[in-house]
Write a protein that holds these residues in place. Structure first.
Motif, PDB file in Angstrom:
ATOM      1  N   VAL A  21       0.864  -1.041  -0.131  1.00 23.89           N
ATOM      2  CA  VAL A  21       0.163  -0.261  -0.060  1.00 23.89           C
ATOM      3  C   VAL A  21       0.712   1.328   0.029  1.00 23.89           C
ATOM      4  O   VAL A  21       0.639   2.094  -0.880  1.00 23.89           O
ATOM      5  CB  VAL A  21      -0.896  -0.166   1.211  1.00 23.89           C
ATOM      6  CG1 VAL A  21      -1.495   1.367   1.387  1.00 23.89           C
ATOM      7  CG2 VAL A  21      -2.134  -0.961   1.045  1.00 23.89           C
ATOM      8  N   ARG A  22       1.772   1.203   1.077  1.00 24.48           N
ATOM      9  CA  ARG A  22       2.845   2.265   0.892  1.00 24.48           C
ATOM     10  C   ARG A  22       3.568   2.658  -0.550  1.00 24.48           C
ATOM     11  O   ARG A  22       3.612   3.677  -0.942  1.00 24.48           O
ATOM     12  CB  ARG A  22       4.052   2.065   1.892  1.00 24.48           C
ATOM     13  CG  ARG A  22       4.550   3.209   2.451  1.00 24.48           C
ATOM     14  CD  ARG A  22       5.431   2.930   3.466  1.00 24.48           C
ATOM     15  NE  ARG A  22       4.479   2.622   4.805  1.00 24.48           N
ATOM     16  CZ  ARG A  22       5.219   2.229   5.802  1.00 24.48           C
ATOM     17  NH1 ARG A  22       6.565   1.737   5.863  1.00 24.48           N
ATOM     18  NH2 ARG A  22       4.664   1.846   6.800  1.00 24.48           N
ATOM     19  N   ARG A  23       3.861   1.475  -1.047  1.00 26.05           N
ATOM     20  CA  ARG A  23       4.548   1.761  -2.484  1.00 26.05           C
ATOM     21  C   ARG A  23       3.583   2.227  -3.693  1.00 26.05           C
ATOM     22  O   ARG A  23       3.832   3.058  -4.300  1.00 26.05           O
ATOM     23  CB  ARG A  23       5.135   0.180  -3.010  1.00 26.05           C
ATOM     24  CG  ARG A  23       6.527   0.389  -2.655  1.00 26.05           C
ATOM     25  CD  ARG A  23       7.532  -0.823  -3.419  1.00 26.05           C
ATOM     26  NE  ARG A  23       6.579  -1.926  -3.668  1.00 26.05           N
ATOM     27  CZ  ARG A  23       6.627  -3.068  -2.785  1.00 26.05           C
ATOM     28  NH1 ARG A  23       7.362  -3.022  -1.729  1.00 26.05           N
ATOM     29  NH2 ARG A  23       6.164  -4.125  -2.922  1.00 26.05           N
ATOM     30  N   HIS A  24       2.268   1.532  -3.614  1.00 30.79           N
ATOM     31  CA  HIS A  24       1.550   1.773  -4.664  1.00 30.79           C
ATOM     32  C   HIS A  24       0.452   2.625  -4.432  1.00 30.79           C
ATOM     33  O   HIS A  24      -0.406   3.176  -5.320  1.00 30.79           O
ATOM     34  CB  HIS A  24       0.857   0.561  -5.166  1.00 30.79           C
ATOM     35  CG  HIS A  24       1.905  -0.443  -5.734  1.00 30.79           C
ATOM     36  ND1 HIS A  24       2.530  -0.341  -6.988  1.00 30.79           N
ATOM     37  CD2 HIS A  24       2.631  -1.474  -5.179  1.00 30.79           C
ATOM     38  CE1 HIS A  24       3.304  -1.316  -7.150  1.00 30.79           C
ATOM     39  NE2 HIS A  24       3.315  -2.233  -6.067  1.00 30.79           N
ATOM     40  N   GLU A  25       0.026   3.180  -3.236  1.00 27.57           N
ATOM     41  CA  GLU A  25      -0.739   4.144  -2.777  1.00 27.57           C
ATOM     42  C   GLU A  25      -2.198   3.832  -3.496  1.00 27.57           C
ATOM     43  O   GLU A  25      -2.672   4.831  -4.339  1.00 27.57           O
ATOM     44  CB  GLU A  25      -0.161   5.576  -3.351  1.00 27.57           C
ATOM     45  CG  GLU A  25       1.023   5.859  -2.508  1.00 27.57           C
ATOM     46  CD  GLU A  25       1.285   7.217  -2.317  1.00 27.57           C
ATOM     47  OE1 GLU A  25       0.765   8.016  -3.317  1.00 27.57           O
ATOM     48  OE2 GLU A  25       2.088   7.737  -1.559  1.00 27.57           O
ATOM     49  N   PRO A  26      -2.749   2.956  -3.403  1.00 26.94           N
ATOM     50  CA  PRO A  26      -4.119   2.630  -3.960  1.00 26.94           C
ATOM     51  C   PRO A  26      -5.285   3.501  -3.140  1.00 26.94           C
ATOM     52  O   PRO A  26      -4.969   3.836  -2.172  1.00 26.94           O
ATOM     53  CB  PRO A  26      -4.357   0.978  -3.793  1.00 26.94           C
ATOM     54  CG  PRO A  26      -3.726   0.925  -2.448  1.00 26.94           C
ATOM     55  CD  PRO A  26      -2.321   1.858  -2.408  1.00 26.94           C
ATOM     56  N   LYS A  27      -6.147   3.854  -3.964  1.00 31.46           N
ATOM     57  CA  LYS A  27      -7.295   4.755  -3.445  1.00 31.46           C
ATOM     58  C   LYS A  27      -8.306   4.003  -2.538  1.00 31.46           C
ATOM     59  O   LYS A  27      -9.013   3.960  -1.742  1.00 31.46           O
ATOM     60  CB  LYS A  27      -7.946   5.579  -4.493  1.00 31.46           C
ATOM     61  CG  LYS A  27      -7.202   6.960  -4.738  1.00 31.46           C
ATOM     62  CD  LYS A  27      -8.157   7.755  -5.625  1.00 31.46           C
ATOM     63  CE  LYS A  27      -7.564   9.012  -5.962  1.00 31.46           C
ATOM     64  NZ  LYS A  27      -8.276   9.563  -7.175  1.00 31.46           N
ATOM     65  N   LYS A  28      -8.676   2.790  -3.628  1.00 32.93           N
ATOM     66  CA  LYS A  28      -9.847   1.974  -3.025  1.00 32.93           C
ATOM     67  C   LYS A  28      -9.380   0.457  -2.709  1.00 32.93           C
ATOM     68  O   LYS A  28      -8.636  -0.133  -3.764  1.00 32.93           O
ATOM     69  CB  LYS A  28     -10.845   1.872  -4.204  1.00 32.93           C
ATOM     70  CG  LYS A  28     -11.556   3.003  -4.685  1.00 32.93           C
ATOM     71  CD  LYS A  28     -12.316   2.968  -5.658  1.00 32.93           C
ATOM     72  CE  LYS A  28     -13.711   3.730  -5.909  1.00 32.93           C
ATOM     73  NZ  LYS A  28     -14.178   3.185  -7.139  1.00 32.93           N
ATOM     74  N   VAL A  29      -9.336   0.136  -1.705  1.00 33.83           N
ATOM     75  CA  VAL A  29      -8.735  -1.382  -1.339  1.00 33.83           C
ATOM     76  C   VAL A  29     -10.013  -2.074  -0.503  1.00 33.83           C
ATOM     77  O   VAL A  29     -10.619  -1.740   0.115  1.00 33.83           O
ATOM     78  CB  VAL A  29      -7.618  -0.887  -0.398  1.00 33.83           C
ATOM     79  CG1 VAL A  29      -7.141  -2.552   0.308  1.00 33.83           C
ATOM     80  CG2 VAL A  29      -6.527  -0.267  -0.887  1.00 33.83           C
ATOM     81  N   ALA A  30      -9.973  -3.298  -1.071  1.00 36.72           N
ATOM     82  CA  ALA A  30     -10.956  -4.353  -0.398  1.00 36.72           C
ATOM     83  C   ALA A  30     -10.049  -5.512   0.202  1.00 36.72           C
ATOM     84  O   ALA A  30      -9.203  -5.834  -0.464  1.00 36.72           O
ATOM     85  CB  ALA A  30     -11.825  -4.884  -1.420  1.00 36.72           C
ATOM     86  N   ASP A  31     -10.652  -5.882   1.345  1.00 32.50           N
ATOM     87  CA  ASP A  31      -9.892  -7.243   2.022  1.00 32.50           C
ATOM     88  C   ASP A  31     -11.145  -8.249   1.849  1.00 32.50           C
ATOM     89  O   ASP A  31     -12.060  -8.058   2.501  1.00 32.50           O
ATOM     90  CB  ASP A  31      -9.523  -6.917   3.327  1.00 32.50           C
ATOM     91  CG  ASP A  31      -8.730  -8.035   3.831  1.00 32.50           C
ATOM     92  OD1 ASP A  31      -8.324  -8.767   3.147  1.00 32.50           O
ATOM     93  OD2 ASP A  31      -8.657  -8.270   5.113  1.00 32.50           O
ATOM     94  N   LEU A  32     -10.822  -9.226   1.109  1.00 36.84           N
ATOM     95  CA  LEU A  32     -11.787 -10.456   1.087  1.00 36.84           C
ATOM     96  C   LEU A  32     -11.423 -11.232   2.243  1.00 36.84           C
ATOM     97  O   LEU A  32     -10.315 -11.858   2.298  1.00 36.84           O
ATOM     98  CB  LEU A  32     -11.826 -10.846  -0.426  1.00 36.84           C
ATOM     99  CG  LEU A  32     -12.072 -10.032  -1.437  1.00 36.84           C
ATOM    100  CD1 LEU A  32     -12.078 -10.633  -2.759  1.00 36.84           C
ATOM    101  CD2 LEU A  32     -13.442  -9.196  -1.227  1.00 36.84           C
ATOM    102  N   GLY A  33     -12.458 -11.719   2.889  1.00 43.30           N
ATOM    103  CA  GLY A  33     -12.097 -12.851   4.077  1.00 43.30           C
ATOM    104  C   GLY A  33     -11.660 -11.895   4.969  1.00 43.30           C
ATOM    105  O   GLY A  33     -10.581 -12.271   5.638  1.00 43.30           O
ATOM    106  N   CYS A  34     -12.127 -10.757   5.559  1.00 45.77           N
ATOM    107  CA  CYS A  34     -11.520  -9.778   6.456  1.00 45.77           C
ATOM    108  C   CYS A  34     -11.451 -10.319   7.870  1.00 45.77           C
ATOM    109  O   CYS A  34     -11.001  -9.778   8.590  1.00 45.77           O
ATOM    110  CB  CYS A  34     -11.915  -8.360   6.475  1.00 45.77           C
ATOM    111  SG  CYS A  34     -13.808  -8.009   6.658  1.00 45.77           S
TER     112      CYS A  34
END
Lengths: 396, 885
Positions: A45-58
């Motif tokens: 996340v730090r490297r790619h700086e995504p705006k929208k993130v989802a965690d499946l099976g959170c």
């Protein structure tokens, strides 16, 4: 990341975030393996700086909790089939007190959905990053077969991270056959990579393999304890027709949602702006008084220190970069007029703490208008030079 | 709660309040009662019940056995670990059996009014019981989470609702067998045998259940997404910004579930949390410019130590205990896994927090409690000032009229608003499906309406002053107009007194003196010219003058201060209280500035001065003869070793108008000094010129010096032990949460003032409300007490000192059955905050404990007023009452 081997009883089997242990010979990862997995995602996340993130099976939302601190993320979604877990853990994701006091720059919405990863829900389409940490091994063969079609084909995010146990590592755990009673399978590296490459090819992704949990010395051949595949979408074309077709296809049930205060919200911006302005003005005023005092005392005898912010006993204060210094020096200076102290808005905006706010002078003026006293032409903030509450350093 | 209040609460939580707030303490682990819950004891085992001694103890014991058999298994003295408060009062359930209690609580005089309180009844299904089980593991499993995980593999058997702390399991159901054997598998295939044994079946009113209710309730608050700060819960979705002062206010609730007579009730009140968007570093930077370089570190320590800071990244609050100037963000520390990391890297990696100032020092916060029972004391927390936010209000803000006004606009609520806000909590509870489900699973529910009952407005008392009798309008709770021009009951002549002022305030000083000359003759105060002394506006200058000019003949020192600066005030008061005990009166020059109020203010100052020198202002009729009323207040110093100081004052004449102060230091809670003080006072009474007390009373307000009018009236037949402050001080804490609404007065939104305190004048009055319902249950109170807590309900009248009033039943009986009312006006005759003197609101000067025993010769010179130990006189009105007993 190292491994400790001990011959003691350990009770570190905890809520799914277990460490692979056995009574006789313990392979203990340091930091714990689950933390290493999360750290892997955080680095990504730090490297790619995504705006929208989802965690499946959170699950208990632990990963989401770690991710909510990143300023780049504006939409954070967790999906799990255990509704109760989501319900009882939702409140962990609500904004901390500090978020109201020192708000984020960008909006952030966190939502937890109850649903299965093999169901399509249009609200998860078009994400920048979807993580499936230790998820696929819990899917039965039917679901596993449908999984790529939904996640890669339908949701089609820019990046997907899939982690799963590496069964080649298992012989290092004496008793273990499968690491969890609910695991439907555990793949070796070949099996996982074959599956991953096939999926990647089919949905036009490229994939890189890595892992966390290095094997102990002498057993390097088994590979990482957890194997990870990082998938990246090859073409960045607009979402395919299937998305618009399925538009507003809501299957998941939103269990919890919260939004964070941010500078994108007018009310919050105003609060932050006024606060920073007041701080800066007060700071400048006190510094000015100090300079006056030192000039008065030092007249004739001791030379006035050039930089009043440097005291003999300590140095305090953020250091400005050259660019910041130049910006400050080039702006109109604070001045005094008949017992009033004036700080031009342009000057204020030159200080880094105000410079970072998304306001120009005009906007600033209108936001400050009803909270702060402005000079008659509206170009400067003004306060009384002396305040009954000022401590007189000589009076101690 | 302000930072200070919080610190206060914390300080207290270490001592006598601990058990009381068990629920709160336990809530740290939501849903998991810690393994301190009582284990069953042998029948009849009543040892360890502390204060039950002598004959009275014996009779009470037998009563107790009959009435509260249910409590017997619960000797809280058996709790392991930390010192627990003695729960003696738990077992005393005797009220209904005492004939003077039966009727006395309803009262008969005055006008009936309908009141509602901030209580909601907690109801349970008929035949409801809570089942307590003991859970054992074989082989032994240590980690609590592991124990839970293993147990809840059998959720189908146990059910969804459970509360488990690793050893004790609470269920709403009775398992089929008394002892259930289960078997679970650990992750690595180890088989563990679990034995669940039923140990107790608890009725809804069992004290253990009360703890349980509180645990469950805190769970509910979490489900509702309220955030816990300290003991209270706040709604994060609705913050109120006050940008001008860099403040954020969070509305929230304080809650507690306790038994009140026949019902279990949820008591809740509105609470506001003030957050500041100022970091500790910001604060330091601004302080830096106001301090000489070499004094900076000292000054920072003085300002910061004791404050509570909030860390944004992990949502925790810490108390600043020290500042480490040798460290900076680049310093390294050892992480739990043994690796060295700098603060800079750590905060970046762990929380994505950037530190820009690399030269700032590091704050040190000592942990409060050990990790787990018998655990190790964790090391101090090291905090970076730039990442810490200040909480609560500074003295500067408190004294800033504009800040307080804005705060008040949001936090000061009318009764209707308060009622609505409190009602919102119950609405949340009723509307939230998850909460309802949880409650349903446990078989519990809450009433949807506030508890309502009837009270009485008693007749207005008559004020006696200077041989005349006055009526006054209860609407305003102020009789300064009526009594103007009448001489005081007694006043000392003012022969030798000092007026200290700065050059700038020469005019103000002069006009004050002239005004005093105008107003004092009518009061009967003979005043000679003051010795006028001009000083520089510096603390040191004031002290030098005091040292030089104050002699043993000085009757009072009047200091005219140019600002609200607290340090100057503190220094003056400290000198005049401890170093050279002399009555003193500080006046902020600004208050004298207004021409139109100058005379009124001079009058009030004259009254205060008169009181401080031992004069008496006015009185009301006392039904009690030969009674002594003792007031006690405590101050918990959050800095410097968290010392606590108790101050005393007692009435020493029949009209209860003459006070006698005393003070004692303490570290172990009120009782030690409390009983000592009472003894000292008894001896005072043995002196010939004082009437000998037939009865004693005391006023507890275990509160940080915030003045509260409250009185406990003891009766001679009550064994002395019962008067020990221990229990009372707990009441003080608890009652704070109870509040009486006055729906009757909704229309005018101004309840008759006799139910409120009046600040600013010298009078604070409370009217006894006689009510049946929410009288406290037997827990934690002096048995047989009834207390009521009336809070200022006139929002425009300024911050309120809440009033706690308690009285023993004889008094109530007196009140209830006499044709004329027996009200308890509490009069703070000196130094009431908000008076013309500089208000020391929340924090009286932490005077060095002036350990002057009243029996020593020095006592004779003891000033009649100490800051932090304000003189109180409690008087009773009503029919002449013949003493019996």
């Amino acid at each position: 990341m190292e491994i400790e081997e001990k011959n003691v009883q350990s009770n570190s089997v905890v809520d799914g975030n277990f460490e692979e242990v056995c009574p006789e010979k313990i392979i203990k990862f340091k930091p714990p393996l689950y933390k290493q997995r999360y750290q892997f995602v955080r680095d990504l996340v730090r490297r790619h700086e995504p705006k929208k993130v989802a965690d499946l099976g959170c699950g208990d939302t632990e990963l989401l909790r770690l991710l909510k601190i990143y300023p780049c993320i504006q939409l954070l979604v967790g999906v799990d089939i255990d509704e109760e877990k989501l319900q009882s853990n939702g409140h962990h994701l609500s904004p901390y007190l500090g978020e109201f006091v020192k708000p984020r720059d960008l909006d952030l919405t966190v939502t937890l959905y109850h649903g299965s990863v093999v169901e399509r829900d249009s609200r998860l389409v078009g994400f920048d990053l979807i993580t499936c940490i230790e998820l696929i091994e819990h899917l039965d063969s039917d679901h596993l077969a449908r999984f790529p079609e939904v996640v890669f084909g339908y949701l089609s995010p820019v990046m997907i991270v899939i982690s799963t146990p590496n069964s080649e590592f298992n012989p290092l755990f004496p008793i273990v056959t499968l690491r969890d009673a609910d695991h439907k399978f555990e793949w070796n590296r070949m099996e996982f990579q074959t599956w991953a490459l096939q999926v990647a090819n089919h949905y036009n992704y490229s994939v890189e393999f890595t892992g966390v949990g290095k094997p102990p010395a002498g057993a390097e051949h088994v590979g990482f304890c957890t194997q990870i595949g990082v998938f990246r979408k090859n073409s960045r074309e607009a979402p395919g027709p299937c998305v618009s077709e399925q538009h507003d296809h809501h299957v998941y049930k939103a269990v919890y949602t919260t939004s964070y205060p941010s500078l994108q919200q007018e009310r919050v911006l105003k609060f932050e702006l006024v606060g920073e302005v007041l701080f800066q003005v007060e700071h400048l005023r006190l510094r000015h008084l100090r300079t006056l005092r030192e000039e008065k005392r030092g007249a004739g005898t001791v030379p006035v220190p050039k930089d009043p912010s440097v005291a003999p006993s300590l140095m305090l204060g953020a250091l400005f970069t050259e660019a910041e210094k130049a910006r400050i020096e080039n702006s109109p200076k604070p001045f005094c007029e008949g017992g009033r102290f004036f700080v031009p808005l342009q000057r204020l905006l030159a200080y880094p703490r105000l410079h970072r706010l998304p306001v120009d002078e005009e906007r600033m003026r209108s936001l400050l208008a009803d909270s702060v006293c402005l000079s008659s032409d509206g170009s400067a903030v003004t306060v009384d030079l002396h305040n009954t509450w000022d401590c007189d350093p000589e009076d101690n | 709660m302000t930072g200070r209040a919080r610190a206060r609460a914390r300080g207290r939580a270490r001592g006598q309040d601990e058990a009381q707030h068990m629920g709160a303490a336990l809530s740290q682990q939501p849903g998991y009662p810690q393994p301190r819950l009582p284990h069953p004891l042998a029948e009849g085992d009543l040892v360890g019940r502390g204060r039950q001694r002598g004959a009275a103890g014996a009779t009470a014991k037998s009563q107790e056995l009959q009435i509260s058999a249910g409590f017997q298994e619960l000797s809280l003295a058996e709790r392991g670990g930390r010192r627990r408060r003695d729960f003696h009062d738990l077992g005393v359930n005797t009220r209904q059996s005492l004939d003077h209690v039966k009727e006395s609580k309803t009262g008969s005089s005055g006008i009936k009014v309908r009141l509602s309180t901030n209580h909601f009844r907690l109801t349970s299904r008929p035949q409801w019981a809570l089942y307590q089980y003991h859970v054992d593991y074989s082989p032994l499993m240590e980690a609590r989470r592991l124990r839970s995980a293993l147990l809840f593999q059998h959720e189908d058997l146990i059910g969804r609702s459970h509360a488990f702390d690793g050893t004790i399991l609470f269920l709403p159901i009775r398992l089929q067998h008394k002892v259930t054997e289960l078997s679970s598998l650990t992750r690595n295939g180890e088989r563990v045998r679990i034995t669940i044994a039923l140990t107790n079946e608890l009725p809804p009113t069992s004290p253990t259940c009360l703890q349980f209710y509180n645990i469950i309730f805190r769970r509910l608050l979490k489900i509702m997404n309220l955030q816990q700060i300290g003991r209270n819960y706040y709604n994060p979705h609705d913050p109120i910004d006050i940008p001008n002062h860099r403040l954020v206010i969070w509305p929230g609730f304080t809650t507690s579930i306790l038994q009140y007579e026949n019902n279990i009730m949820l008591c809740t009140d509105v609470s506001h949390k003030v957050l500041r968007s100022e970091t500790v570093l910001d604060f330091m930077l601004n302080l830096y410019h106001q301090t000489e370089g070499h004094k900076f570190q000292e000054q920072v320590a003085k300002e910061l130590i004791g404050l509570i800071v909030l860390t944004k990244y992990n949502n925790k609050t810490y108390r600043v205990d020290d500042i480490d100037w040798d460290q900076n963000p680049k310093s390294t520390f050892k992480k739990a896994d043994g690796s060295e990391v700098s603060f800079l890297e750590y905060y970046q990696q762990q929380y994505n927090q950037e530190i820009t100032d690399l030269k700032q020092p590091v704050l040190v916060s000592q942990p409060k409690r050990r990790r787990g029972p018998g655990g190790t004391m964790p090391g101090p927390a090291m905090l970076i000032p730039e990442l810490c936010y200040l909480t609560g209000l500074t003295d500067k803000m408190r004294n800033d009229f504009t800040v307080m006004k804005e705060l008040a606009a949001h936090t000061r609520l009318t009764p209707e608003q308060r009622q609505r806000e409190v009602g919102r909590l119950i609405d949340y509870i009723h509307k939230d499906d998850n909460v309802q489900r949880e409650l349903r699973d446990w078989g519990l529910s809450f009433d949807s309406n506030l508890l309502s009952f009837s009270g009485r407005i008693l007749q207005t008392e008559k004020i006696h002053q200077g041989g005349k009798t006055f009526d006054y309008s209860p609407q305003f709770a102020d009789w300064s107009k009526e009594t103007r021009g009448a001489p005081l009951i007694s006043a000392r002549p003012l022969d030798n007194w000092l007026m200290i002022y700065t050059r700038k305030n020469y005019e103000a000083a002069n006009s004050l003196i002239q005004n005093l000359f105008k107003v004092t003759p009518a009061m009967g105060i003979q005043m000679k010219k003051a010795i006028m002394i001009e000083v520089d506006d510096r603390t040191e200058a004031y002290l030098r003058v005091l040292r030089q000019k104050v002699t043993s003949d000085t009757q009072i020192v009047v200091c005219l201060l140019s600002s609200n600066r607290k340090d100057k005030y503190d220094a003056i008061k400290k000198y005049l209280c401890t170093d050279c005990p002399t009555p003193s009166q500080c006046v902020v020059a600004r208050t004298l500035g207004k021409q139109q109020t100058a005379m009124a203010i001079a009058t009030k100052i004259a009254l205060q001065m008169s009181c401080k020198m031992g004069g008496e202002l006015w009185r009301v009729d006392m039904p009690l003869k030969l009674a002594m009323i003792v007031g006690i207040d405590c101050y918990h110093d959050t800095t410097a070793g968290r010392r606590s100081i108790a101050g005393f004052v007692a009435s020493i004449n029949e009209g209860m108008t003459r006070p006698r102060p005393g003070a004692g230091g303490r570290t172990q809670g009120v009782p030690a000094s409390g009983s000592a003080g009472v003894e000292q006072l008894q001896r005072v009474h043995a002196e010939p010129d004082h009437c000998v007390p037939g009865r004693r009373g005391r006023r507890p307000a275990e509160d940080t010096g915030e003045l509260r009018g409250s009185a406990v009236l003891g009766l001679p037949e009550v064994p002395r032990e019962r008067l020990q402050p221990k229990t009372d001080s707990d009441c003080g804490e608890e009652t704070r949460e109870r509040q009486i609404f006055c729906p009757l007065w909704r229309k005018t939104s101004e309840p008759p003032a006799r139910d409120c305190h009046r600040r600013g004048g010298h009078q604070a009055r409370v009217v006894r409300l006689l009510h049946r319902e929410p009288g406290r249950a037997e827990r934690q109170c002096v048995p047989h007490t009834l207390q009521c807590h009336l809070r200022q309900q006139r929002p425009e009248a300024g911050p309120h000192p809440a009033a706690d009033v308690q009285a023993l039943p004889h008094l109530l009986q007196l009140a209830g059955h006499h044709p004329r009312p027996c009200a308890v006006p509490v009069c703070a005759q000196a130094g009431l905050p908000g008076g013309p003197e500089h208000p020391q609101r929340a924090k009286p000067v932490p005077v060095q404990p002036p350990l002057l025993p009243l029996t020593s010769p020095a006592a004779a010179r003891f000033p009649p007023s100490l800051p932090g130990c304000q003189a109180f006189t409690v008087t009773f009105l009503g029919e002449t009452w013949e003493e019996h007993g």
